[in-house]
Design a protein around this motif. Sequence first.
Motif, PDB file in Angstrom:
ATOM      1  N   THR A  28       5.048 -12.517   2.741  1.00  0.00           N
ATOM      2  CA  THR A  28       5.447 -13.916   2.899  1.00  0.00           C
ATOM      3  C   THR A  28       4.220 -14.804   2.692  1.00  0.00           C
ATOM      4  N   GLU A  29       4.445 -16.074   2.473  1.00  0.00           N
ATOM      5  CA  GLU A  29       3.353 -17.015   2.194  1.00  0.00           C
ATOM      6  C   GLU A  29       2.304 -17.058   3.310  1.00  0.00           C
ATOM      7  N   ASN A  30       2.736 -16.964   4.569  1.00  0.00           N
ATOM      8  CA  ASN A  30       1.817 -17.058   5.706  1.00  0.00           C
ATOM      9  C   ASN A  30       1.632 -15.721   6.418  1.00  0.00           C
ATOM     10  N   ALA A  31       1.775 -14.643   5.687  1.00  0.00           N
ATOM     11  CA  ALA A  31       1.674 -13.309   6.275  1.00  0.00           C
ATOM     12  C   ALA A  31       0.278 -13.051   6.851  1.00  0.00           C
ATOM     13  N   ILE A  32       0.237 -12.060   7.732  1.00  0.00           N
ATOM     14  CA  ILE A  32      -1.013 -11.647   8.376  1.00  0.00           C
ATOM     15  C   ILE A  32      -1.241 -10.172   8.103  1.00  0.00           C
ATOM     16  N   VAL A  33      -2.469  -9.833   7.697  1.00  0.00           N
ATOM     17  CA  VAL A  33      -2.884  -8.438   7.556  1.00  0.00           C
ATOM     18  C   VAL A  33      -4.084  -8.221   8.461  1.00  0.00           C
ATOM     19  N   ILE A  34      -4.015  -7.159   9.263  1.00  0.00           N
ATOM     20  CA  ILE A  34      -5.147  -6.761  10.100  1.00  0.00           C
ATOM     21  C   ILE A  34      -5.580  -5.379   9.622  1.00  0.00           C
ATOM     22  N   ILE A 101       7.012  -8.722   3.559  1.00  0.00           N
ATOM     23  CA  ILE A 101       6.154  -8.316   4.666  1.00  0.00           C
ATOM     24  C   ILE A 101       5.561  -9.578   5.307  1.00  0.00           C
ATOM     25  N   ALA A 102       5.805  -9.741   6.615  1.00  0.00           N
ATOM     26  CA  ALA A 102       5.263 -10.887   7.345  1.00  0.00           C
ATOM     27  C   ALA A 102       3.986 -10.515   8.088  1.00  0.00           C
ATOM     28  N   ARG A 103       3.856  -9.228   8.415  1.00  0.00           N
ATOM     29  CA  ARG A 103       2.673  -8.770   9.153  1.00  0.00           C
ATOM     30  C   ARG A 103       2.450  -7.306   8.847  1.00  0.00           C
ATOM     31  N   LEU A 104       1.184  -6.939   8.695  1.00  0.00           N
ATOM     32  CA  LEU A 104       0.789  -5.553   8.494  1.00  0.00           C
ATOM     33  C   LEU A 104      -0.472  -5.294   9.286  1.00  0.00           C
ATOM     34  N   GLU A 105      -0.435  -4.238  10.095  1.00  0.00           N
ATOM     35  CA  GLU A 105      -1.633  -3.802  10.798  1.00  0.00           C
ATOM     36  C   GLU A 105      -1.886  -2.349  10.424  1.00  0.00           C
ATOM     37  N   ILE A 106      -3.103  -2.083   9.930  1.00  0.00           N
ATOM     38  CA  ILE A 106      -3.485  -0.742   9.495  1.00  0.00           C
ATOM     39  C   ILE A 106      -4.484  -0.194  10.503  1.00  0.00           C
ATOM     40  N   THR A 107      -4.157   0.976  11.078  1.00  0.00           N
ATOM     41  CA  THR A 107      -5.008   1.602  12.075  1.00  0.00           C
ATOM     42  C   THR A 107      -5.062   3.100  11.852  1.00  0.00           C
ATOM     43  N   LEU A 108      -6.003   3.740  12.574  1.00  0.00           N
ATOM     44  CA  LEU A 108      -6.075   5.201  12.540  1.00  0.00           C
ATOM     45  C   LEU A 108      -4.965   5.806  13.348  1.00  0.00           C
TER      46      LEU A 108
END
Length: 108
Positions: A28-34, A101-108
């Motif tokens: 999305t235009e205002n999406a967040i990726v961490i 996708i509005a938010r994605l968080e990538i972790t171990l």
Amino acid sequence: MPITLPGSIAAYFAADQNDGDAVALCFTENAIVIDERQTHVGSEAIRRWKAEASANFSYTSEPFAVSQEDGQTVVMAHVAGDFPGSPVDLRYAFVLEGGKIARLEITL
């Protein structure tokens, strides 16, 4: 056994290694990726994040499991390449909104 991913998540993994522009279109235009303790907000920041990661390292990501947890689609993927600590299994927690996708968080 192959897994089935929602359309925008499948598109994200298909474009992941090669195309920051195509990756940004999945969001999305205002999406967040961490990722790696850094937060990237908005399409342009996400495009730059992916373009820089792809320029710095060559890698492949192979999703091997998907589940639903607390309103998120969680994908586990085996990521291997020329980055420190390779290979690694990463957890991708996606929040979808309107087919993107509005938010994605990538972790171990």
